[in-house]
Design a protein around this motif. Structure first.
Motif, PDB file in Angstrom:
ATOM      1  N   PRO A 107       0.601 -11.925   6.145  1.00 47.11           N
ATOM      2  CA  PRO A 107       1.836 -12.190   6.896  1.00 47.11           C
ATOM      3  C   PRO A 107       2.844 -11.053   6.744  1.00 47.11           C
ATOM      4  N   LEU A 108       2.856 -10.402   5.571  1.00 44.46           N
ATOM      5  CA  LEU A 108       3.777  -9.293   5.331  1.00 44.46           C
ATOM      6  C   LEU A 108       2.992  -8.073   4.857  1.00 44.46           C
ATOM      7  N   VAL A 109       3.393  -6.909   5.353  1.00 44.07           N
ATOM      8  CA  VAL A 109       2.778  -5.655   4.881  1.00 44.07           C
ATOM      9  C   VAL A 109       3.906  -4.746   4.427  1.00 44.07           C
ATOM     10  N   LEU A 110       3.745  -4.187   3.233  1.00 42.69           N
ATOM     11  CA  LEU A 110       4.775  -3.268   2.727  1.00 42.69           C
ATOM     12  C   LEU A 110       4.128  -1.919   2.440  1.00 42.69           C
ATOM     13  N   LEU A 111       4.554  -0.892   3.193  1.00 41.21           N
ATOM     14  CA  LEU A 111       3.998   0.457   3.017  1.00 41.21           C
ATOM     15  C   LEU A 111       5.046   1.316   2.316  1.00 41.21           C
TER      16      LEU A 111
ATOM     17  N   ALA B 120       0.839  -1.207   0.000  1.00 45.38           N
ATOM     18  CA  ALA B 120       0.000   0.000   0.000  1.00 45.38           C
ATOM     19  C   ALA B 120       0.867   1.247   0.000  1.00 45.38           C
ATOM     20  N   ALA B 121       0.273   2.319  -0.513  1.00 45.61           N
ATOM     21  CA  ALA B 121       0.963   3.612  -0.489  1.00 45.61           C
ATOM     22  C   ALA B 121       0.619   4.330   0.809  1.00 45.61           C
ATOM     23  N   GLU B 122       1.599   5.055   1.361  1.00 41.78           N
ATOM     24  CA  GLU B 122       1.320   5.803   2.589  1.00 41.78           C
ATOM     25  C   GLU B 122       0.702   7.160   2.281  1.00 41.78           C
ATOM     26  N   HIS B 123       0.904   7.619   1.037  1.00 41.54           N
ATOM     27  CA  HIS B 123       0.329   8.923   0.671  1.00 41.54           C
ATOM     28  C   HIS B 123      -0.041   8.912  -0.799  1.00 41.54           C
ATOM     29  N   LYS B 124      -0.793   9.939  -1.164  1.00 47.21           N
ATOM     30  CA  LYS B 124      -1.290  10.016  -2.546  1.00 47.21           C
ATOM     31  C   LYS B 124      -0.164  10.258  -3.547  1.00 47.21           C
ATOM     32  N   GLY B 125      -0.433  10.065  -4.804  1.00 56.87           N
ATOM     33  CA  GLY B 125       0.480  10.485  -5.874  1.00 56.87           C
ATOM     34  C   GLY B 125       1.458   9.426  -6.322  1.00 56.87           C
TER      35      GLY B 125
ATOM     36  N   ARG C 145       2.649 -13.970  -3.493  1.00 56.93           N
ATOM     37  CA  ARG C 145       1.284 -13.512  -3.795  1.00 56.93           C
ATOM     38  C   ARG C 145       1.120 -12.094  -3.258  1.00 56.93           C
ATOM     39  N   VAL C 146       1.009 -11.167  -4.182  1.00 58.14           N
ATOM     40  CA  VAL C 146       0.993  -9.746  -3.816  1.00 58.14           C
ATOM     41  C   VAL C 146      -0.411  -9.191  -4.022  1.00 58.14           C
ATOM     42  N   ARG C 147      -0.980  -8.561  -2.997  1.00 58.17           N
ATOM     43  CA  ARG C 147      -2.244  -7.847  -3.211  1.00 58.17           C
ATOM     44  C   ARG C 147      -1.962  -6.353  -3.012  1.00 58.17           C
ATOM     45  N   VAL C 148      -2.381  -5.572  -4.000  1.00 57.40           N
ATOM     46  CA  VAL C 148      -2.119  -4.134  -3.947  1.00 57.40           C
ATOM     47  C   VAL C 148      -3.357  -3.413  -3.426  1.00 57.40           C
ATOM     48  N   HIS C 149      -3.162  -2.503  -2.513  1.00 57.60           N
ATOM     49  CA  HIS C 149      -4.261  -1.695  -1.986  1.00 57.60           C
ATOM     50  C   HIS C 149      -4.663  -0.665  -3.037  1.00 57.60           C
ATOM     51  N   CYS C 150      -5.918  -0.711  -3.468  1.00 54.20           N
ATOM     52  CA  CYS C 150      -6.375   0.195  -4.526  1.00 54.20           C
ATOM     53  C   CYS C 150      -7.592   0.998  -4.090  1.00 54.20           C
ATOM     54  N   ALA C 151      -7.607   1.417  -2.820  1.00 56.29           N
ATOM     55  CA  ALA C 151      -8.763   2.217  -2.359  1.00 56.29           C
ATOM     56  C   ALA C 151      -8.225   3.374  -1.507  1.00 56.29           C
ATOM     57  N   GLY C 152      -9.104   4.027  -0.760  1.00 60.43           N
ATOM     58  CA  GLY C 152      -8.708   5.203   0.024  1.00 60.43           C
ATOM     59  C   GLY C 152      -7.549   4.906   0.976  1.00 60.43           C
ATOM     60  N   LEU C 153      -6.780   5.961   1.313  1.00 61.19           N
ATOM     61  CA  LEU C 153      -5.557   5.734   2.103  1.00 61.19           C
ATOM     62  C   LEU C 153      -5.719   6.102   3.582  1.00 61.19           C
ATOM     63  N   LYS C 154      -6.928   6.441   3.997  1.00 62.91           N
ATOM     64  CA  LYS C 154      -7.131   6.836   5.395  1.00 62.91           C
ATOM     65  C   LYS C 154      -6.809   5.645   6.315  1.00 62.91           C
ATOM     66  N   ASN C 155      -6.060   5.867   7.388  1.00 61.47           N
ATOM     67  CA  ASN C 155      -5.646   4.809   8.339  1.00 61.47           C
ATOM     68  C   ASN C 155      -5.025   3.607   7.629  1.00 61.47           C
ATOM     69  N   ILE C 156      -4.231   3.880   6.618  1.00 62.23           N
ATOM     70  CA  ILE C 156      -3.767   2.785   5.764  1.00 62.23           C
ATOM     71  C   ILE C 156      -2.940   1.750   6.531  1.00 62.23           C
ATOM     72  N   ALA C 157      -2.111   2.229   7.505  1.00 68.03           N
ATOM     73  CA  ALA C 157      -1.247   1.267   8.212  1.00 68.03           C
ATOM     74  C   ALA C 157      -2.092   0.230   8.945  1.00 68.03           C
ATOM     75  N   SER C 158      -3.104   0.687   9.681  1.00 69.20           N
ATOM     76  CA  SER C 158      -3.890  -0.297  10.431  1.00 69.20           C
ATOM     77  C   SER C 158      -4.780  -1.112   9.486  1.00 69.20           C
ATOM     78  N   LYS C 159      -5.292  -0.478   8.428  1.00 63.34           N
ATOM     79  CA  LYS C 159      -6.108  -1.234   7.469  1.00 63.34           C
ATOM     80  C   LYS C 159      -5.289  -2.390   6.865  1.00 63.34           C
ATOM     81  N   ALA C 160      -4.045  -2.065   6.522  1.00 65.77           N
ATOM     82  CA  ALA C 160      -3.192  -3.085   5.898  1.00 65.77           C
ATOM     83  C   ALA C 160      -2.952  -4.242   6.858  1.00 65.77           C
ATOM     84  N   ARG C 161      -2.733  -3.916   8.151  1.00 61.95           N
ATOM     85  CA  ARG C 161      -2.489  -4.987   9.110  1.00 61.95           C
ATOM     86  C   ARG C 161      -3.740  -5.852   9.333  1.00 61.95           C
TER      87      ARG C 161
END
Ligand code: HAM
Length: 422
Positions: A380-384, A334-339, A359-375
């Motif tokens: 098993p792995l989260v990459l911000l 996931a991205a931590e910020h826009k752009g 197996r990679v899933r890319v976050h493709c929605a709003g970025l609000k609270n992204i760190a906790s949403k990703a967790r």
């Protein structure tokens, strides 16, 4: 407007359930290839006569359970209620039977208009195995050994037992049938309605009756095993010898006759007491007469089919499902910020190139609270990812609540490899 729902007894298999199905299907496929079996795919619809002529006109399936309809040409078609008839039809039609031995398997939906309940559906799935051109008991044994190995691999070996019987030759069965009818006619007044009806049409099926009074009558009924012809008896003895030598336990069940008419000699069922009334997870037997009956040359054959829904239920009941099976991806990116979303998409492609199998899933929605949403995805792995002052992508990789900060693009692959369990 009222919403349209699925047809009764026909189930959606949702993302929460499909991993267990795939696990089961993959395990079976791997096992079958280890025994040298090849897959066949048959149509779901066949001419109605195919099933009438193979399963038998006076069976429950043909009398009450088939989804039969006329197509636009007025031809009577049926949604297949089982796979054996179709497999024989396909093999014969394409010249795969004459003077050859074959080992086939297939999988897919089957349709029977039965009363739905746990483990019994109107659209259900089978994985079936059919062998052709081999008359001796070693093939019957192979099918049973193969299924026993499957239960072992799936971790459900202790939950299933093998029931075994021999129906003998057609002639021996006809003789037995007469003896059974004579005996049951003497006790006609004690039989349940269904059994009475079957007395003329399909008396062997009365042996399956669940009615207590009929069962009492059956206790003193003549036994099929006393009528076996010599060839069938020897065939059965040879099968049992191989099973004994291989340490596969079985119960001899002289009342096991099966609900389809094409069987002779060996019949078997794997049953469990963990699923209530619908406890047969796999069933089959020999059908040496069927190919000829359907217009081919005499060809010995033996096979079985397992009920996928029932096996899935059993795996769930026994909690015999490998951990993490339901986690559909290894890493959540996931991205931590826009752009930078467009760069993330490319990064994901690079990771898939460099770490095949990841197996990679890319976050493709709003970025609000992204760190906790990703967790919360349970990955098993989260990459911000974010950009530094120079505009370069840098990432934080989380594994077991342990972060690795400030990973440049060049470091990502080795950082992921160090914590990724394949
Ligand atoms: P069958 O006993 O009718 O045999 O079905 C095989 C298995 O399919 C059953 O043991 C059960 O696990 C599953 N099954 C049957 N009906 C349903 C249902 N309504 N809902 C859920 N599961 C069901 C045959 O079909 C033969 N063609 C097997 C065979 C292959 N014999 C020789 N080769």
């Amino acid at each position: 407007m009222a919403k349209i729902k699925a047809i009764r007894g026909m189930n959606d298999i949702l993302p929460d359930a499909t991993p267990v199905w795939q696990y089961l299907e993959n395990t079976v496929q791997q096992l079958l290839s280890g025994y040298g079996y090849s897959e066949v795919r048959m149509p779901i619809v066949e001419q109605t006569d195919l099933f009438k002529r193979s399963i038998g006109e006076v069976t429950d399936i043909v009398e009450k359970e088939m989804y039969t309809f006329e197509d636009r040409n007025g031809e009577s078609l049926t949604l297949r209620p089982e796979g054996t008839a179709s497999c024989v039809r396909a093999a014969e039609e394409h010249g795969l039977l004459f003077n050859q031995t074959q080992r086939f398997w297939y999988q897919g939906p089957m349709f029977r208009y039965e009363k739905p309940q746990k483990g019994r559906y109107r659209q259900f799935h089978q994985i079936g195995v059919e062998t052709f051109g081999m008359a001796s008991a070693d093939v019957d044994a192979e099918l049973i050994l193969l299924s026993a190995r499957l239960w072992q691999r799936l971790g459900i070996r202790d939950a299933v037992t093998l029931q075994l019987n021999s129906l003998g030759s057609n002639e021996a069965r006809a003789e037995y049938r007469q003896a059974l009818v004579d005996y049951l006619t003497l006790h006609k007044d004690q039989l349940d309605e269904d059994s009475l009806r079957r007395l003329d049409s399909n008396p062997l099926r009365i042996l399956d009756s669940k009615d207590p009074q009929t069962q009492t009558v059956l206790e003193s009924a003549p036994l099929l095993s006393d009528y076996l012809d010599q060839e069938s008896a020897e065939h059965f003895a040879e099968l049992r010898r191989i099973l004994d030598d291989a340490g596969v336990k079985y119960e001899l069940n002289p009342r096991l006759v099966r609900g389809l008419d094409y069987y002779c000699k060996t019949v078997f069922e794997w049953v469990t007491d963990k699923l209530g009334a619908q406890g047969t997870v796999c069933a089959g037997g020999r059908y040496d007469g069927l190919v000829k009956q359907l217009g081919g040359r005499p060809t010995p054959a033996v096979g079985f089919a397992m009920g996928v829904e029932r096996l899935v239920l059993l795996l769930e009941t026994l909690e015999a499902i490998p951990a993490d099976l339901r986690q559909p991806f290894d890493i959540y990116l996931a991205a931590e910020h826009k752009g930078i979303q467009h760069r993330l998409m490319l990064l994901a492609e690079q990771l898939r190139d460099q770490l095949p199998g990841l197996r990679v899933r890319v976050h493709c929605a709003g970025l609000k609270n992204i760190a906790s949403k990703a967790r919360q995805t349970g990955a098993p792995l989260v990459l911000l990812m974010k950009t530094d002052e120079a505009g370069e992508l840098v990432g934080t990789l989380w594994h077991n609540d342990q972060p690795q900060f400030d990973l440049g693009e060049a470091q990502l692959v080795s950082a992921i490899e160090s914590v990724w369990t394949r």
